[in-house]
Design a protein around this motif. Structure first.
Motif, PDB file in Angstrom:
ATOM      1  N   GLU A 225     148.753  -3.205  82.870  1.00 21.66           N
ATOM      2  CA  GLU A 225     149.751  -2.391  83.560  1.00 21.66           C
ATOM      3  C   GLU A 225     151.141  -2.625  82.947  1.00 21.66           C
ATOM      4  O   GLU A 225     152.061  -3.150  83.604  1.00 21.66           O
ATOM      5  CB  GLU A 225     149.782  -2.700  85.062  1.00 21.66           C
ATOM      6  CG  GLU A 225     148.577  -2.213  85.828  1.00 21.66           C
ATOM      7  CD  GLU A 225     148.601  -0.703  86.044  1.00 21.66           C
ATOM      8  OE1 GLU A 225     149.555  -0.192  86.656  1.00 21.66           O
ATOM      9  OE2 GLU A 225     147.658  -0.031  85.584  1.00 21.66           O
ATOM     10  N   PRO A 226     151.356  -2.239  81.680  1.00 23.01           N
ATOM     11  CA  PRO A 226     152.648  -2.475  81.005  1.00 23.01           C
ATOM     12  C   PRO A 226     153.792  -1.827  81.778  1.00 23.01           C
ATOM     13  O   PRO A 226     153.686  -0.685  82.221  1.00 23.01           O
ATOM     14  CB  PRO A 226     152.464  -1.805  79.637  1.00 23.01           C
ATOM     15  CG  PRO A 226     150.987  -1.675  79.461  1.00 23.01           C
ATOM     16  CD  PRO A 226     150.415  -1.500  80.822  1.00 23.01           C
ATOM     17  N   LEU A 236     160.548 -11.459  72.054  1.00 21.76           N
ATOM     18  CA  LEU A 236     160.301 -10.088  72.470  1.00 21.76           C
ATOM     19  C   LEU A 236     159.206 -10.145  73.531  1.00 21.76           C
ATOM     20  O   LEU A 236     158.094 -10.604  73.247  1.00 21.76           O
ATOM     21  CB  LEU A 236     159.854  -9.229  71.285  1.00 21.76           C
ATOM     22  CG  LEU A 236     159.370  -7.815  71.616  1.00 21.76           C
ATOM     23  CD1 LEU A 236     160.449  -6.998  72.318  1.00 21.76           C
ATOM     24  CD2 LEU A 236     158.887  -7.109  70.358  1.00 21.76           C
ATOM     25  N   VAL A 237     159.527  -9.708  74.748  1.00 21.37           N
ATOM     26  CA  VAL A 237     158.649  -9.919  75.896  1.00 21.37           C
ATOM     27  C   VAL A 237     158.200  -8.581  76.476  1.00 21.37           C
ATOM     28  O   VAL A 237     158.993  -7.642  76.607  1.00 21.37           O
ATOM     29  CB  VAL A 237     159.384 -10.735  76.994  1.00 21.37           C
ATOM     30  CG1 VAL A 237     158.503 -10.900  78.236  1.00 21.37           C
ATOM     31  CG2 VAL A 237     159.791 -12.100  76.439  1.00 21.37           C
ATOM     32  N   LEU A 238     156.921  -8.507  76.812  1.00 18.70           N
ATOM     33  CA  LEU A 238     156.383  -7.381  77.573  1.00 18.70           C
ATOM     34  C   LEU A 238     156.166  -7.839  79.005  1.00 18.70           C
ATOM     35  O   LEU A 238     155.411  -8.791  79.247  1.00 18.70           O
ATOM     36  CB  LEU A 238     155.054  -6.902  76.980  1.00 18.70           C
ATOM     37  CG  LEU A 238     154.298  -5.855  77.813  1.00 18.70           C
ATOM     38  CD1 LEU A 238     155.061  -4.536  77.864  1.00 18.70           C
ATOM     39  CD2 LEU A 238     152.893  -5.639  77.276  1.00 18.70           C
ATOM     40  N   GLU A 239     156.841  -7.180  79.955  1.00 18.81           N
ATOM     41  CA  GLU A 239     156.617  -7.453  81.367  1.00 18.81           C
ATOM     42  C   GLU A 239     155.551  -6.485  81.866  1.00 18.81           C
ATOM     43  O   GLU A 239     155.581  -5.285  81.541  1.00 18.81           O
ATOM     44  CB  GLU A 239     157.915  -7.298  82.158  1.00 18.81           C
ATOM     45  CG  GLU A 239     158.964  -8.308  81.731  1.00 18.81           C
ATOM     46  CD  GLU A 239     160.194  -8.287  82.621  1.00 18.81           C
ATOM     47  OE1 GLU A 239     160.316  -7.370  83.447  1.00 18.81           O
ATOM     48  OE2 GLU A 239     161.026  -9.198  82.485  1.00 18.81           O
ATOM     49  N   GLN A 274     161.523   3.557  77.666  1.00 17.40           N
ATOM     50  CA  GLN A 274     161.048   2.828  76.492  1.00 17.40           C
ATOM     51  C   GLN A 274     159.601   3.246  76.262  1.00 17.40           C
ATOM     52  O   GLN A 274     159.025   3.947  77.080  1.00 17.40           O
ATOM     53  CB  GLN A 274     161.073   1.313  76.748  1.00 17.40           C
ATOM     54  CG  GLN A 274     162.323   0.756  77.395  1.00 17.40           C
ATOM     55  CD  GLN A 274     161.965  -0.314  78.425  1.00 17.40           C
ATOM     56  OE1 GLN A 274     161.237  -1.252  78.132  1.00 17.40           O
ATOM     57  NE2 GLN A 274     162.481  -0.168  79.632  1.00 17.40           N
ATOM     58  N   PHE A 275     159.004   2.756  75.181  1.00 21.93           N
ATOM     59  CA  PHE A 275     157.575   3.002  74.992  1.00 21.93           C
ATOM     60  C   PHE A 275     156.966   1.891  74.158  1.00 21.93           C
ATOM     61  O   PHE A 275     157.657   1.150  73.452  1.00 21.93           O
ATOM     62  CB  PHE A 275     157.310   4.363  74.324  1.00 21.93           C
ATOM     63  CG  PHE A 275     157.770   4.463  72.889  1.00 21.93           C
ATOM     64  CD1 PHE A 275     156.943   4.072  71.846  1.00 21.93           C
ATOM     65  CD2 PHE A 275     159.030   4.966  72.582  1.00 21.93           C
ATOM     66  CE1 PHE A 275     157.367   4.161  70.519  1.00 21.93           C
ATOM     67  CE2 PHE A 275     159.457   5.072  71.265  1.00 21.93           C
ATOM     68  CZ  PHE A 275     158.621   4.663  70.226  1.00 21.93           C
ATOM     69  N   ILE A 276     155.649   1.767  74.264  1.00 22.66           N
ATOM     70  CA  ILE A 276     154.886   0.861  73.411  1.00 22.66           C
ATOM     71  C   ILE A 276     153.637   1.617  72.956  1.00 22.66           C
ATOM     72  O   ILE A 276     152.996   2.314  73.754  1.00 22.66           O
ATOM     73  CB  ILE A 276     154.530  -0.455  74.139  1.00 22.66           C
ATOM     74  CG1 ILE A 276     153.800  -1.399  73.188  1.00 22.66           C
ATOM     75  CG2 ILE A 276     153.712  -0.200  75.399  1.00 22.66           C
ATOM     76  CD1 ILE A 276     153.662  -2.811  73.750  1.00 22.66           C
ATOM     77  N   ALA A 277     153.327   1.528  71.661  1.00 24.25           N
ATOM     78  CA  ALA A 277     152.202   2.266  71.085  1.00 24.25           C
ATOM     79  C   ALA A 277     151.299   1.319  70.316  1.00 24.25           C
ATOM     80  O   ALA A 277     151.759   0.316  69.764  1.00 24.25           O
ATOM     81  CB  ALA A 277     152.713   3.371  70.165  1.00 24.25           C
ATOM     82  N   PHE A 290     149.204   4.383  74.191  1.00 28.96           N
ATOM     83  CA  PHE A 290     150.603   4.804  74.257  1.00 28.96           C
ATOM     84  C   PHE A 290     151.051   4.776  75.717  1.00 28.96           C
ATOM     85  O   PHE A 290     150.470   5.457  76.560  1.00 28.96           O
ATOM     86  CB  PHE A 290     150.811   6.209  73.691  1.00 28.96           C
ATOM     87  CG  PHE A 290     152.261   6.574  73.547  1.00 28.96           C
ATOM     88  CD1 PHE A 290     152.921   6.373  72.348  1.00 28.96           C
ATOM     89  CD2 PHE A 290     152.979   7.086  74.621  1.00 28.96           C
ATOM     90  CE1 PHE A 290     154.266   6.684  72.220  1.00 28.96           C
ATOM     91  CE2 PHE A 290     154.317   7.406  74.503  1.00 28.96           C
ATOM     92  CZ  PHE A 290     154.965   7.198  73.295  1.00 28.96           C
ATOM     93  N   TRP A 291     152.072   3.972  75.988  1.00 26.68           N
ATOM     94  CA  TRP A 291     152.591   3.852  77.354  1.00 26.68           C
ATOM     95  C   TRP A 291     154.088   4.139  77.363  1.00 26.68           C
ATOM     96  O   TRP A 291     154.855   3.509  76.627  1.00 26.68           O
ATOM     97  CB  TRP A 291     152.359   2.442  77.906  1.00 26.68           C
ATOM     98  CG  TRP A 291     150.911   2.136  78.097  1.00 26.68           C
ATOM     99  CD1 TRP A 291     150.155   2.304  79.223  1.00 26.68           C
ATOM    100  CD2 TRP A 291     150.022   1.601  77.097  1.00 26.68           C
ATOM    101  NE1 TRP A 291     148.855   1.925  78.991  1.00 26.68           N
ATOM    102  CE2 TRP A 291     148.743   1.494  77.701  1.00 26.68           C
ATOM    103  CE3 TRP A 291     150.178   1.221  75.768  1.00 26.68           C
ATOM    104  CZ2 TRP A 291     147.640   1.014  77.006  1.00 26.68           C
ATOM    105  CZ3 TRP A 291     149.078   0.743  75.072  1.00 26.68           C
ATOM    106  CH2 TRP A 291     147.824   0.639  75.698  1.00 26.68           C
TER     107      TRP A 291
END
Length: 299
Positions: A225-226, A236-239, A274-277, A290-291
């Protein structure tokens, strides 16, 4: 002679629900803070509004899982009257209410996902705090005590199985992200982008690459659940989830300082988006993951 098949009701599959059960800045006749249960369906990425919203007041002296279970049943009935089916999952983002929500929901067969991906709910709460509660009798005018800052645990390193071959910073114009529902995406999460933001706005993010395991890595991220990306010192952190924090990379001090300033400015300019792929390589036209992410305010 065969009989005609019975008519099938026009019932739509309901998306996930985002749930908040908490006290509000309104005093009841007994001088105690009133509680509200707020439920909104997670809107489809191409839609502009959630398909279902439901609210119910709860007196402070009846705050318990029994009341909540009954209210959830009422919400299910209301959704059914609008032609909607039972939601697949309930997302709950308040850690303090997680146990009560789970107890009430699971007793009627609903799955609860602890998650900060409650972006539609956050927008609705902002609307209510601006437009609804101040107009109600008993509203607590004036500055309220700020919510306590959450205790942040140190970020954990990503498991070996979730690490890619490489990663890089990326950016996409908002106009392109508005068309993301048409992209080839394996795992992921999208939501409607505010209509008042211009297409030329640049949204920051990152891409993670793995030539042999990109789909498996994307599946692992899906279960997290990004929620948002953050620079913390050199990390660099992903919560994700409710309180999970994962270290994606460690940067050199000079690079970390430059990235922190640039990423923070870009994120603020893009209304927190923001996004993360996750992709197999730089030239791939497919996203295995892709979020779209967004900063959530503290309530």
């Amino acid at each position: 002679m065969s009989q005609a098949a019975p008519a099938v009701p026009d019932v739509q599959l309901t998306p996930d629900w985002e749930v908040d059960f908490f006290s509000r800045p309104v005093l009841d006749p007994g001088g105690k803070k009133r509680w509200d249960l707020l439920i909104t369906a997670t809107p489809a990425s191409e839609g502009n509004q959630p398909s279902f919203r439901w609210a119910k007041n709860c007196p402070a002296n009846t705050v318990n899982s029994v009341w909540l279970q009954g209210a959830l049943n009422e919400a299910l009935a209301a959704a059914s009257e609008q032609g909607m089916g039972t939601p697949r999952r309930l997302r709950c983002w308040r850690a303090t209410m997680r146990t009560m929500v789970q107890r009430a929901a699971e007793s009627i067969g609903l799955e609860v996902i602890p998650s900060r991906r409650c972006y539609a709910l956050a927008e609705w709460l902002s609307e209510r705090e601006r437009d609804v509660y101040p107009a109600e009798e008993g509203y607590m005018a004036g500055p309220l005590a700020p919510p306590p800052l959450p205790m942040r645990s140190p970020p954990l390193p990503l498991p070996e199985a979730a690490r890619g071959d490489s990663w890089d910073w990326a950016s996409l114009p908002l106009g392109a992200l508005r068309e993301a529902s048409e992209w080839e995406i394996g795992f992921g999460g999208l939501f409607p982008i505010p209509a008042d933001l211009p297409d030329e706005l640049v949204v920051p993010g990152l891409r993670l690459f793995s030539r042999s395991r990109s789909l498996a890595i994307a599946g692992w991220f899906e279960g997290l659940e990004p929620a948002r990306l953050e620079m913390e010192g050199n990390n660099l952190v992903l919560e994700a989830g409710l309180e999970d924090r994962w270290r994606l990379a460690v940067l050199a001090e000079k690079e970390a300082n430059e990235v922190t300033e640039a990423f923070t400015a870009a994120r603020e300019a893009a209304a927190g988006l923001q996004f993360i792929a996750v992709q197999s390589d730089v030239d791939s036209g497919r996203f295995d993951g892709f979020w779209l992410l967004r900063d959530m305010p503290d309530f």
